[in-house]
Design a protein around this motif. Structure first.
Motif, PDB file in Angstrom:
ATOM      1  N   ALA A   1       0.835  -1.207   0.000  1.00 19.92           N
ATOM      2  CA  ALA A   1       0.000   0.000   0.000  1.00 19.92           C
ATOM      3  C   ALA A   1       0.870   1.258   0.000  1.00 19.92           C
ATOM      4  CB  ALA A   1      -0.925  -0.019   1.219  1.00 19.92           C
ATOM      5  N   LYS A   2       1.969   1.201   0.749  1.00 18.60           N
ATOM      6  CA  LYS A   2       2.879   2.343   0.783  1.00 18.60           C
ATOM      7  C   LYS A   2       3.542   2.553  -0.573  1.00 18.60           C
ATOM      8  CE  LYS A   2       6.692   4.234   3.497  1.00 18.60           C
ATOM      9  NZ  LYS A   2       7.652   3.987   4.608  1.00 18.60           N
ATOM     10  N   LEU A   3       3.886   1.447  -1.241  1.00 21.92           N
ATOM     11  CA  LEU A   3       4.526   1.536  -2.552  1.00 21.92           C
ATOM     12  C   LEU A   3       3.559   2.083  -3.602  1.00 21.92           C
ATOM     13  CD1 LEU A   3       7.077   0.861  -4.221  1.00 21.92           C
ATOM     14  CD2 LEU A   3       6.101  -1.407  -4.618  1.00 21.92           C
ATOM     15  N   GLN A   4       2.287   1.768  -3.474  1.00 28.57           N
ATOM     16  CA  GLN A   4       1.289   2.193  -4.455  1.00 28.57           C
ATOM     17  C   GLN A   4       0.769   3.614  -4.199  1.00 28.57           C
ATOM     18  OE1 GLN A   4      -1.625  -0.927  -4.061  1.00 28.57           O
ATOM     19  NE2 GLN A   4      -0.689  -2.171  -5.683  1.00 28.57           N
ATOM     20  N   ALA A   5       1.092   4.154  -3.036  1.00 29.56           N
ATOM     21  CA  ALA A   5       0.557   5.488  -2.701  1.00 29.56           C
ATOM     22  C   ALA A   5       1.075   6.553  -3.678  1.00 29.56           C
ATOM     23  CB  ALA A   5       0.949   5.844  -1.274  1.00 29.56           C
ATOM     24  N   ASP A   6       0.165   7.373  -4.210  1.00 27.13           N
ATOM     25  CA  ASP A   6       0.510   8.461  -5.140  1.00 27.13           C
ATOM     26  C   ASP A   6      -0.396   9.641  -4.795  1.00 27.13           C
ATOM     27  OD1 ASP A   6       1.323  10.081  -7.187  1.00 27.13           O
ATOM     28  OD2 ASP A   6       0.331   8.913  -8.775  1.00 27.13           O
ATOM     29  N   SER A   7       0.056  10.432  -3.836  1.00 26.78           N
ATOM     30  CA  SER A   7      -0.803  11.486  -3.279  1.00 26.78           C
ATOM     31  C   SER A   7      -1.208  12.542  -4.294  1.00 26.78           C
ATOM     32  CB  SER A   7      -0.078  12.160  -2.096  1.00 26.78           C
ATOM     33  OG  SER A   7       0.234  11.216  -1.104  1.00 26.78           O
ATOM     34  N   ASP A   8      -0.264  12.903  -5.192  1.00 22.26           N
ATOM     35  CA  ASP A   8      -0.588  13.972  -6.146  1.00 22.26           C
ATOM     36  C   ASP A   8      -1.103  13.430  -7.477  1.00 22.26           C
ATOM     37  OD1 ASP A   8       1.726  12.876  -7.074  1.00 22.26           O
ATOM     38  OD2 ASP A   8       2.955  14.680  -6.796  1.00 22.26           O
ATOM     39  N   GLY A   9      -1.212  12.100  -7.605  1.00 23.53           N
ATOM     40  CA  GLY A   9      -1.799  11.521  -8.803  1.00 23.53           C
ATOM     41  C   GLY A   9      -1.019  11.764 -10.076  1.00 23.53           C
ATOM     42  N   ASP A  10       0.323  11.930  -9.964  1.00 25.06           N
ATOM     43  CA  ASP A  10       1.103  12.184 -11.170  1.00 25.06           C
ATOM     44  C   ASP A  10       1.671  10.908 -11.792  1.00 25.06           C
ATOM     45  OD1 ASP A  10       2.964  11.490  -9.305  1.00 25.06           O
ATOM     46  OD2 ASP A  10       4.149  13.347  -9.436  1.00 25.06           O
ATOM     47  N   GLY A  11       1.312   9.745 -11.220  1.00 23.20           N
ATOM     48  CA  GLY A  11       1.787   8.479 -11.777  1.00 23.20           C
ATOM     49  C   GLY A  11       3.105   8.005 -11.209  1.00 23.20           C
ATOM     50  N   VAL A  12       3.707   8.768 -10.293  1.00 19.17           N
ATOM     51  CA  VAL A  12       4.973   8.379  -9.659  1.00 19.17           C
ATOM     52  C   VAL A  12       4.703   8.140  -8.174  1.00 19.17           C
ATOM     53  CG1 VAL A  12       7.342   9.073  -9.141  1.00 19.17           C
ATOM     54  CG2 VAL A  12       6.302   9.731 -11.317  1.00 19.17           C
ATOM     55  N   SER A  13       5.141   6.964  -7.678  1.00 22.71           N
ATOM     56  CA  SER A  13       4.920   6.606  -6.277  1.00 22.71           C
ATOM     57  C   SER A  13       5.534   7.651  -5.362  1.00 22.71           C
ATOM     58  CB  SER A  13       5.519   5.234  -5.976  1.00 22.71           C
ATOM     59  OG  SER A  13       5.505   4.956  -4.605  1.00 22.71           O
ATOM     60  N   ASP A  14       4.870   7.871  -4.204  1.00 22.61           N
ATOM     61  CA  ASP A  14       5.380   8.824  -3.223  1.00 22.61           C
ATOM     62  C   ASP A  14       6.791   8.488  -2.769  1.00 22.61           C
ATOM     63  OD1 ASP A  14       3.015  10.169  -3.388  1.00 22.61           O
ATOM     64  OD2 ASP A  14       2.182   9.387  -1.512  1.00 22.61           O
ATOM     65  N   LEU A  15       7.145   7.184  -2.800  1.00 20.65           N
ATOM     66  CA  LEU A  15       8.481   6.779  -2.375  1.00 20.65           C
ATOM     67  C   LEU A  15       9.565   7.347  -3.297  1.00 20.65           C
ATOM     68  CD1 LEU A  15       7.971   3.019  -1.369  1.00 20.65           C
ATOM     69  CD2 LEU A  15       8.414   4.953   0.152  1.00 20.65           C
ATOM     70  N   PHE A  16       9.224   7.553  -4.577  1.00 22.19           N
ATOM     71  CA  PHE A  16      10.211   8.007  -5.554  1.00 22.19           C
ATOM     72  C   PHE A  16       9.927   9.418  -6.086  1.00 22.19           C
ATOM     73  CE2 PHE A  16       9.567   3.381  -5.999  1.00 22.19           C
ATOM     74  CZ  PHE A  16      10.795   2.949  -5.537  1.00 22.19           C
ATOM     75  N   ASP A  17       8.863  10.002  -5.605  1.00 25.81           N
ATOM     76  CA  ASP A  17       8.453  11.326  -6.102  1.00 25.81           C
ATOM     77  C   ASP A  17       9.301  12.412  -5.449  1.00 25.81           C
ATOM     78  OD1 ASP A  17       7.188  13.514  -7.128  1.00 25.81           O
ATOM     79  OD2 ASP A  17       5.156  12.743  -6.780  1.00 25.81           O
ATOM     80  N   LYS A  18      10.174  13.047  -6.255  1.00 25.21           N
ATOM     81  CA  LYS A  18      11.030  14.104  -5.735  1.00 25.21           C
ATOM     82  C   LYS A  18      10.336  15.473  -5.734  1.00 25.21           C
ATOM     83  CE  LYS A  18      15.392  11.899  -7.019  1.00 25.21           C
ATOM     84  NZ  LYS A  18      16.668  12.046  -7.769  1.00 25.21           N
ATOM     85  N   CYS A  19       9.194  15.524  -6.407  1.00 25.10           N
ATOM     86  CA  CYS A  19       8.432  16.774  -6.440  1.00 25.10           C
ATOM     87  C   CYS A  19       6.990  16.479  -6.036  1.00 25.10           C
ATOM     88  CB  CYS A  19       8.465  17.408  -7.829  1.00 25.10           C
ATOM     89  SG  CYS A  19      10.130  17.845  -8.398  1.00 25.10           S
ATOM     90  N   PRO A  20       6.732  16.331  -4.739  1.00 28.47           N
ATOM     91  CA  PRO A  20       5.368  16.014  -4.298  1.00 28.47           C
ATOM     92  C   PRO A  20       4.424  17.191  -4.529  1.00 28.47           C
ATOM     93  CG  PRO A  20       6.789  16.472  -2.418  1.00 28.47           C
ATOM     94  CD  PRO A  20       7.695  16.430  -3.620  1.00 28.47           C
ATOM     95  N   ASN A  21       3.143  16.894  -4.473  1.00 26.27           N
ATOM     96  CA  ASN A  21       2.095  17.909  -4.626  1.00 26.27           C
ATOM     97  C   ASN A  21       2.146  18.584  -5.994  1.00 26.27           C
ATOM     98  OD1 ASN A  21       1.257  17.459  -1.909  1.00 26.27           O
ATOM     99  ND2 ASN A  21       2.941  18.800  -1.219  1.00 26.27           N
TER     100      ASN A  21
END
Length: 462
Positions: free
Chosen positions: A297-317
């Motif tokens: 679930a943590k790996l699949q989380a994508d808070s900003d919906g840009d297609g990149v997991s939160d774990l690897f998203d360097k530009c959140p939101n």
């Protein structure tokens, strides 16, 4: 009449023979125990572990009374029997929880007289007034059957009922006394030896793990009419021995006695232990599955919906609808894109790429990039981003292994390099990764050096 009795005694001997020999035959056919048997505790010896997990040998000593009569009745040569002392000992081998072989020794005194008048007011028509027999020894081999070993009501049995039957030999010396008070030896030359059949029953109580209280009664049927010194054939003499004694179990104190083994109770305990162990294992698996589900679930989380997991998203939101690169950072918008400028690839750029190719190393037979290759790959990533270049990655292998496996490995290695560069901020649309397996060698595969050259990933910038 004498021939009939002899035939009858032969039948009894055969019955005794079968009752004593057949248990030995069944013991010989019992499968041997295995070495994997679990360690035994005093409360349980296992169900299928074999007799070696139990104490099977025991010795007993006892004392009691001897009488020249038995409970089954029958005629006697003297009208009134007297109670006298008796003593005995035995060695027992427990073959199964309900069956044992027991060697018995009994000795003592037997007495009776004609002081009691019968129904017609007369004593037996005997020339003797009384007798006294010294039972110097008697030895017998008996099969002992426990009747209440398996207990469905209680896990631990405190008492058990048993019966026994066998055959043996007795040595005794009778003395008879006439009404006038003259006492003579029935056989002055020595001891009389006769075969007998012992039939008994008893009640045993467990006092501790190694000691039992034994209460028993045994009837001895002699193959003769000499015990009381008055041979009144064709009747046979008989005597009974009632006793109380102690039985001591031999062997390791850590092992229980086989004769008290309650197989259903032990099987229940073992199944219960297995059930509890299985429950613990299932609970552990449930916990592991819950942790795995949380990680997914943590790996699949994508808070900003840009297609990149939160774990690897360097530009959140990232604002909704913005296009992003492999690290989740927004790409330049069309209205801010500068006019495309023709990029000139210099010799230094090509040298930097050649160095990256030369330094690129993977784990043997895998697509994992070795850390020693990271520095040169970082320079390639910086070059691509700085000059907005495109890159083609072509993976190759030697001819060792299967064609299909080599094709997959070459593709995976090219994709591994692409993933590394994307992780450094390179636009994934600028990189093409292809695997060619062993189809495009640049050197011979017949030598180690040639195969080394063929195991490569080629970089082409444009």
């Amino acid at each position: 009449m004498g021939i009939t009795n002899r035939n009858h005694m032969k039948k009894i001997k055969w019955v005794v023979y079968l009752l004593t020999v057949l248990p030995l035959a069944s013991m010989a056919q019992t499968p041997s125990t295995t070495s994997e048997t679990a360690e035994v505790t005093p409360s349980s010896g296992g169900v299928f572990g074999g007799s070696k997990n139990f104490r099977t040998f025991s010795i007993g000593i006892n004392g009691g009374v001897l009488i020249p009569s038995v409970a089954t009745g029958g005629s006697n040569d003297f009208s009134k029997w007297q109670v006298n002392y008796g003593y005995g000992a035995y060695l027992k081998w427990q073959l199964l929880h309900f069956l044992a072989l027991r060697g018995d020794f009994v000795a003592g005194k037997l007495k009776a007289d004609n002081s009691r008048e019968l129904g017609n007011g007369q004593a037996p028509n005997s020339p003797y007034a009384s007798f006294e027999t010294s039972l110097k020894w008697s030895g017998s081999l008996n099969a002992v059957f426990n009747l209440a070993t398996i207990n469905w009501l209680h896990k631990q049995s405190a008492a058990t009922l048993y019966v026994s039957v066998g055959g043996g030999l007795a040595g005794y010396n009778p003395k008879v006394t006439t009404p006038g008070g003259v006492t003579t030896e029935y056989k002055p030359s020595g001891v009389i030896k006769e075969f007998f059949v012992p039939v008994g029953a008893g009640l045993k109580f467990k006092l501790s793990e190694g000691v039992n209280l034994d209460l028993g009664y045994t009837m001895h049927y002699l193959d003769g009419d000499n015990l009381d010194g008055y041979n009144k054939a064709p009747s046979k003499d008989k005597y009974a021995y009632g006793y109380a004694g102690l039985e001591f179990s031999l062997g390791s104190r850590s092992k229980p006695q086989l004769q008290w083994h309650n197989a259903p109770a032990v099987m229940y305990d073992q199944l219960e232990a297995s059930r509890n162990q299985l429950k613990l294992e299932l609970d552990a698996e449930k916990e592991n599955n819950a942790k795995l589900a949380a990680s997914v679930a943590k790996l699949q989380a994508d808070s900003d919906g840009d297609g990149v997991s939160d774990l690897f998203d360097k530009c959140p939101n990232t604002p909704a609808g913005d296009k992003v690169d492999g690290s989740g950072c927004p790409l330049p918008k069309p209205d801010t894109v500068k006019p495309e400028v023709k990029v000139i690839i210099t010799e230094d750029d090509r040298r930097l790429v050649r160095e990256a190719i030369a330094n690129l190393e993977f784990a043997t037979g895998k697509a994992d990039i070795k850390p020693s290759s990271f520095a040169s790959l970082d320079r390639v990533a910086d070059l691509i981003k700085r000059k907005n270049l495109s890159l083609k990655l072509a993976g190759h292998t030697d001819n060792v292994g299967k064609d299909a496996s080599n094709m997959i490995l070459s593709k995976n290695r090219a994709e591994s390099v692409k993933a590394y560069l994307v992780g450094k901020g390179v636009n994934p649309s600028r990189i093409e990764a292809t695997g060619y397996g062993e189809t495009q060698p640049i050197a011979t595969n017949k030598t180690a050096a040639g195969r080394q050259q063929n195991r490569r990933v080629e970089f082409t910038i444009y």
